[in-house]
Design a protein around this motif. Structure first.
Motif, PDB file in Angstrom:
ATOM      1  N   ALA A 129      34.559 -85.392  76.839  1.00 47.02           N
ATOM      2  CA  ALA A 129      34.770 -85.321  75.515  1.00 47.02           C
ATOM      3  C   ALA A 129      33.747 -85.530  74.527  1.00 47.02           C
ATOM      4  O   ALA A 129      33.694 -84.787  73.414  1.00 47.02           O
ATOM      5  CB  ALA A 129      36.037 -86.172  75.228  1.00 47.02           C
ATOM      6  N   GLN A 130      32.945 -86.735  74.768  1.00 47.76           N
ATOM      7  CA  GLN A 130      31.867 -86.922  73.912  1.00 47.76           C
ATOM      8  C   GLN A 130      30.864 -86.084  73.835  1.00 47.76           C
ATOM      9  O   GLN A 130      30.373 -85.552  72.696  1.00 47.76           O
ATOM     10  CB  GLN A 130      31.205 -88.224  74.378  1.00 47.76           C
ATOM     11  CG  GLN A 130      30.147 -88.779  73.733  1.00 47.76           C
ATOM     12  CD  GLN A 130      29.599 -90.142  74.057  1.00 47.76           C
ATOM     13  OE1 GLN A 130      29.992 -90.768  74.987  1.00 47.76           O
ATOM     14  NE2 GLN A 130      28.568 -90.535  73.174  1.00 47.76           N
ATOM     15  N   THR A 141      32.221 -82.998  71.794  1.00 45.57           N
ATOM     16  CA  THR A 141      32.306 -83.073  70.450  1.00 45.57           C
ATOM     17  C   THR A 141      30.723 -83.197  69.639  1.00 45.57           C
ATOM     18  O   THR A 141      30.645 -82.434  69.026  1.00 45.57           O
ATOM     19  CB  THR A 141      32.408 -84.648  70.150  1.00 45.57           C
ATOM     20  OG1 THR A 141      33.964 -84.813  70.663  1.00 45.57           O
ATOM     21  CG2 THR A 141      32.510 -84.884  68.699  1.00 45.57           C
ATOM     22  N   PRO A 168      28.630 -88.273  67.316  1.00 47.78           N
ATOM     23  CA  PRO A 168      29.585 -88.699  66.314  1.00 47.78           C
ATOM     24  C   PRO A 168      29.071 -89.875  65.536  1.00 47.78           C
ATOM     25  O   PRO A 168      28.462 -91.066  66.171  1.00 47.78           O
ATOM     26  CB  PRO A 168      31.107 -89.049  66.748  1.00 47.78           C
ATOM     27  CG  PRO A 168      30.878 -88.252  67.867  1.00 47.78           C
ATOM     28  CD  PRO A 168      29.488 -88.150  68.694  1.00 47.78           C
ATOM     29  N   GLN A 180      44.081 -84.131  64.100  1.00 53.67           N
ATOM     30  CA  GLN A 180      43.393 -84.986  65.050  1.00 53.67           C
ATOM     31  C   GLN A 180      44.349 -85.938  65.688  1.00 53.67           C
ATOM     32  O   GLN A 180      44.534 -85.918  66.988  1.00 53.67           O
ATOM     33  CB  GLN A 180      42.086 -85.650  64.553  1.00 53.67           C
ATOM     34  CG  GLN A 180      41.493 -86.275  65.800  1.00 53.67           C
ATOM     35  CD  GLN A 180      41.081 -85.467  66.676  1.00 53.67           C
ATOM     36  OE1 GLN A 180      41.158 -84.264  66.612  1.00 53.67           O
ATOM     37  NE2 GLN A 180      40.428 -85.922  67.674  1.00 53.67           N
ATOM     38  N   SER A 211      41.251 -83.303  69.659  1.00 55.03           N
ATOM     39  CA  SER A 211      40.390 -82.410  70.417  1.00 55.03           C
ATOM     40  C   SER A 211      39.199 -82.609  69.802  1.00 55.03           C
ATOM     41  O   SER A 211      38.624 -83.462  68.929  1.00 55.03           O
ATOM     42  CB  SER A 211      40.576 -80.949  69.821  1.00 55.03           C
ATOM     43  OG  SER A 211      40.454 -80.777  68.508  1.00 55.03           O
ATOM     44  N   SER A 212      37.991 -82.283  70.649  1.00 57.20           N
ATOM     45  CA  SER A 212      36.629 -82.600  70.507  1.00 57.20           C
ATOM     46  C   SER A 212      36.218 -81.847  68.996  1.00 57.20           C
ATOM     47  O   SER A 212      35.398 -82.384  68.423  1.00 57.20           O
ATOM     48  CB  SER A 212      35.666 -82.014  71.582  1.00 57.20           C
ATOM     49  OG  SER A 212      35.983 -82.820  72.777  1.00 57.20           O
ATOM     50  N   PHE A 213      36.803 -80.738  68.943  1.00 60.94           N
ATOM     51  CA  PHE A 213      36.598 -79.953  67.658  1.00 60.94           C
ATOM     52  C   PHE A 213      37.041 -80.783  66.485  1.00 60.94           C
ATOM     53  O   PHE A 213      36.486 -80.654  65.415  1.00 60.94           O
ATOM     54  CB  PHE A 213      37.055 -78.472  67.661  1.00 60.94           C
ATOM     55  CG  PHE A 213      36.228 -77.600  68.684  1.00 60.94           C
ATOM     56  CD1 PHE A 213      34.712 -76.946  68.204  1.00 60.94           C
ATOM     57  CD2 PHE A 213      36.662 -77.314  69.873  1.00 60.94           C
ATOM     58  CE1 PHE A 213      34.234 -76.128  69.162  1.00 60.94           C
ATOM     59  CE2 PHE A 213      35.882 -76.464  70.678  1.00 60.94           C
ATOM     60  CZ  PHE A 213      34.664 -75.800  70.232  1.00 60.94           C
ATOM     61  N   LEU A 257      37.575 -83.790  66.290  1.00 61.14           N
ATOM     62  CA  LEU A 257      36.816 -85.188  65.934  1.00 61.14           C
ATOM     63  C   LEU A 257      35.650 -84.760  65.185  1.00 61.14           C
ATOM     64  O   LEU A 257      35.091 -85.598  64.315  1.00 61.14           O
ATOM     65  CB  LEU A 257      36.545 -85.879  67.358  1.00 61.14           C
ATOM     66  CG  LEU A 257      35.805 -87.165  67.468  1.00 61.14           C
ATOM     67  CD1 LEU A 257      36.603 -88.030  66.475  1.00 61.14           C
ATOM     68  CD2 LEU A 257      35.431 -87.523  68.698  1.00 61.14           C
ATOM     69  N   ALA A 258      35.010 -83.683  65.518  1.00 55.98           N
ATOM     70  CA  ALA A 258      33.650 -83.088  64.920  1.00 55.98           C
ATOM     71  C   ALA A 258      33.884 -82.616  63.684  1.00 55.98           C
ATOM     72  O   ALA A 258      33.100 -82.992  62.456  1.00 55.98           O
ATOM     73  CB  ALA A 258      33.061 -82.042  65.709  1.00 55.98           C
ATOM     74  N   ASP A 306      34.249 -86.174  61.527  1.00 57.23           N
ATOM     75  CA  ASP A 306      33.101 -86.790  61.498  1.00 57.23           C
ATOM     76  C   ASP A 306      32.209 -86.241  60.581  1.00 57.23           C
ATOM     77  O   ASP A 306      31.565 -86.899  59.724  1.00 57.23           O
ATOM     78  CB  ASP A 306      32.226 -86.693  62.965  1.00 57.23           C
ATOM     79  CG  ASP A 306      31.516 -88.087  62.983  1.00 57.23           C
ATOM     80  OD1 ASP A 306      31.893 -89.202  63.346  1.00 57.23           O
ATOM     81  OD2 ASP A 306      30.176 -88.058  62.570  1.00 57.23           O
TER      82      ASP A 306
END
Length: 290
Positions: A36-37, A40, A81, A121, A126-128, A130-131, A134
């Motif tokens: 996941a990291q 992101t 992030p 979120q 989702s990773s998107f 979270l992006a 951030d």
């Protein structure tokens, strides 16, 4: 764009191959958290790369506006992030929510869109997503800090001789200064007060801004109809309108001769006081300048 002096020579494009090689290695590492990291970081990279290419990047209704510094910040982090958790982002929302006391608009700092991104979120992580959170938070922090320190108006547009350096924090590399602000364990509102202290004149402006906003919320004032200069001894509805106008801002006492259409000594003194407040010749005559 702002903080254009913050761009470093090692721009994002030069980092593309090593960063994604590193990301590819990490994606093979065991554990959902690591995957996941990495996802992101890929999502952040894609947006930063678009900024570097000169393309506008929008998240919902918000457009990222601090491209050069934003790029440098995330390149230094290999596009990981910046914000440690949701609580820190909500601290930022509280800070920019108070932008109105500085004469600024919270929506210039993505307040509404950032709340929406946090909600999306929380409902569908989702990773998107979270992006999105951030990048919006970082862009908002940079813009807000810049406007607090230098003002929203570009000074060079007023005087081309103004060419002072615009640094987020004196003597500190801008990307490092922004990252340290987010990473600090203290409340963001305390950190902003520490980094951007304001003197007594500024506080007086804030007090007056609040007062005029209060007047506006209470209905404000109606303009005095156009016409010839009003002088002591005059009479008529325009004199009554002048009385009403000066009552709103307090130069004329609220109970002074209600409904009177006479330009008497009481009104003359109120006009003089208004003129003094606005740096005009205090002659007690309501002419074109007044």
């Amino acid at each position: 764009m702002i903080f254009t002096n913050a761009r470093r020579e090692d721009n994002v494009r030069l980092l593309r191959i090593p960063v994604f090689a590193a990301l590819g290695t990490l994606m093979l590492a065991p554990g959902a958290a690591a995957v996941a990291q990495d996802a992101t970081a890929e999502a952040i990279y894609a947006r930063v790369d678009a900024l570097q290419a000169g393309s506008p990047v929008t998240i919902g209704s918000a457009t990222l506006a601090t491209g050069p510094l934003l790029s440098d910040i995330y390149a230094a982090r290999e596009f990981g992030p910046l914000w440690p958790n949701e609580a820190r982002v909500r601290e930022l929302l509280d800070v920019v929510g108070g932008a109105t006391v500085h004469g600024l608009n919270p929506e210039d700092y993505h307040a509404g869109e950032l709340r929406s991104a946090l909600l999306r979120q929380s409902l569908n992580p989702s990773s998107f997503g979270l992006a999105d959170v951030d990048l919006l938070a970082t862009d908002a922090l940079i813009r807000y800090a810049y406007h607090l320190r230098f003002g929203k108006v570009n000074a060079a547009s007023i005087d081309t001789n103004i060419n002072f350096r615009r640094e987020f924090q004196d003597g500190v590399d801008p990307p490092a200064a922004v990252a340290s602000l987010v990473a600090d364990s203290r409340d963001l509102d305390m950190l902003f007060a520490e980094r951007f202290p304001f003197g007594p004149v500024y506080r007086e402006f804030q007090t007056e801004l609040a007062r005029y906003r209060g007047l506006a919320e209470a209905g404000g004032w109606r303009p005095v109809p156009e016409g010839p200069t009003l002088r002591p001894g005059d009479t008529g509805p325009r004199v009554a309108a002048l009385r009403d106008r000066l009552r709103v801002t307090g130069e004329l006492a609220a109970g002074a001769s209600p409904g009177s259409e006479d330009f008497d000594g009481e009104l003359e003194n109120a006009v003089r006081l208004f003129q003094q407040h606005h740096g005009l010749d205090a002659d007690g005559i309501a002419g074109a300048q007044t």
